[in-house]
Write a protein that holds these residues in place. Sequence first.
Motif, PDB file in Angstrom:
ATOM      1  N   GLU A  44      17.811 -53.256 -41.247  1.00 35.41           N
ATOM      2  CA  GLU A  44      17.538 -52.343 -40.919  1.00 35.41           C
ATOM      3  C   GLU A  44      17.287 -51.411 -42.079  1.00 35.41           C
ATOM      4  O   GLU A  44      18.039 -51.414 -43.312  1.00 35.41           O
ATOM      5  CB  GLU A  44      18.555 -51.469 -39.707  1.00 35.41           C
ATOM      6  CG  GLU A  44      17.310 -52.585 -38.483  1.00 35.41           C
ATOM      7  CD  GLU A  44      18.911 -51.338 -37.306  1.00 35.41           C
ATOM      8  OE1 GLU A  44      19.887 -50.909 -37.732  1.00 35.41           O
ATOM      9  OE2 GLU A  44      18.496 -51.823 -36.252  1.00 35.41           O
ATOM     10  N   THR A  45      16.267 -50.260 -42.549  1.00 34.99           N
ATOM     11  CA  THR A  45      16.461 -49.212 -43.232  1.00 34.99           C
ATOM     12  C   THR A  45      17.404 -48.129 -42.072  1.00 34.99           C
ATOM     13  O   THR A  45      18.052 -48.514 -41.492  1.00 34.99           O
ATOM     14  CB  THR A  45      15.303 -47.976 -43.595  1.00 34.99           C
ATOM     15  OG1 THR A  45      15.182 -47.795 -42.276  1.00 34.99           O
ATOM     16  CG2 THR A  45      14.007 -49.366 -43.665  1.00 34.99           C
ATOM     17  N   LEU A  46      17.775 -47.210 -43.192  1.00 38.00           N
ATOM     18  CA  LEU A  46      18.811 -46.336 -42.715  1.00 38.00           C
ATOM     19  C   LEU A  46      18.627 -45.329 -41.516  1.00 38.00           C
ATOM     20  O   LEU A  46      19.153 -44.965 -40.714  1.00 38.00           O
ATOM     21  CB  LEU A  46      19.577 -45.591 -43.778  1.00 38.00           C
ATOM     22  CG  LEU A  46      20.292 -45.965 -44.643  1.00 38.00           C
ATOM     23  CD1 LEU A  46      20.388 -44.898 -45.933  1.00 38.00           C
ATOM     24  CD2 LEU A  46      21.303 -46.538 -44.604  1.00 38.00           C
ATOM     25  N   ASP A  47      17.094 -45.887 -41.125  1.00 38.11           N
ATOM     26  CA  ASP A  47      16.461 -44.774 -40.231  1.00 38.11           C
ATOM     27  C   ASP A  47      16.480 -45.506 -38.871  1.00 38.11           C
ATOM     28  O   ASP A  47      15.955 -45.202 -37.781  1.00 38.11           O
ATOM     29  CB  ASP A  47      15.308 -44.033 -40.482  1.00 38.11           C
ATOM     30  CG  ASP A  47      15.004 -42.837 -41.918  1.00 38.11           C
ATOM     31  OD1 ASP A  47      16.136 -41.820 -41.606  1.00 38.11           O
ATOM     32  OD2 ASP A  47      14.257 -43.314 -42.538  1.00 38.11           O
ATOM     33  N   HIS A  76      28.571 -46.725 -36.210  1.00 40.30           N
ATOM     34  CA  HIS A  76      27.635 -45.458 -36.811  1.00 40.30           C
ATOM     35  C   HIS A  76      26.948 -44.920 -35.759  1.00 40.30           C
ATOM     36  O   HIS A  76      26.457 -44.371 -36.355  1.00 40.30           O
ATOM     37  CB  HIS A  76      25.778 -46.233 -37.756  1.00 40.30           C
ATOM     38  CG  HIS A  76      25.683 -45.379 -38.906  1.00 40.30           C
ATOM     39  ND1 HIS A  76      25.511 -44.610 -39.744  1.00 40.30           N
ATOM     40  CD2 HIS A  76      24.251 -45.434 -38.241  1.00 40.30           C
ATOM     41  CE1 HIS A  76      24.753 -44.257 -39.279  1.00 40.30           C
ATOM     42  NE2 HIS A  76      23.336 -45.040 -39.109  1.00 40.30           N
TER      43      HIS A  76
END
Length: 248
Positions: A44-47, A76
């Motif tokens: 995944e991206t951080l978004d 997270h």
Amino acid sequence: GIALATLLCLAGCAMAPTPALQTRVLTELSTPDLAGTRWGVLVETLDGDAVVSVRADERYQPASTTKNFTSAAAFHRLNPSQPLDLETSLSLEASASGAAPDLVLPGVGDAMLGDGPDCVTHCLADLVDGDVAQGITRINNVIADERLFPVERAAPGWSVEDLDFYYGTGVSALVVNNNTLRLDVAPGPAPGAPALIRWQRGDDLMTVTNDIVTVADGETNFGLERAPGSDTVRLYGVASMADAPVRL
């Protein structure tokens, strides 16, 4: 099968993998050498946008370092704005005797606490030094409080023999020195003599039954056993005078 989770995706993440990278990963995981292996991959991206997704919505039992990714992703997602507080401290409470106060060490899940001679950071000695600096000169009881986490020493699927080794140690809210003890085993002075057993400083918390016999040559070959909940460790086998001492 073997599960690989690059990152755990909890409910609500986007599932729109990048086609080119998705195809490349699927190709790499389809080689004959990996036949019979079940893979679960999510990048995944951080978004929270999925870059690669391979059977990411299936259930796996995480093992080894996969647990680190799983735990980090869970923390997270649950509350990214408030990091987990693992600061350990000592507190003073009035004792039942009414004399000197009790010194309480509440476990908060900090896995780094240590009290060994090689301790550098997160040392219990530093906490005690802080109390001494506050002018405390006398205490009554020392109380270790591990009630924050439920008592569950072993995970489902573990074998009894796993509990005898450092990688199978029981965990709780209060962990000191990784909840392990260190024991040195060396051959005795002559063939037929018992092996020499020595705990590391401060680790002599269990009784040892020493059934290891010294032999003149050959290979050191011994085992360790401890019944769950027992304070007795049994060592058995042979220790060769040709081999170096072993640390358990």
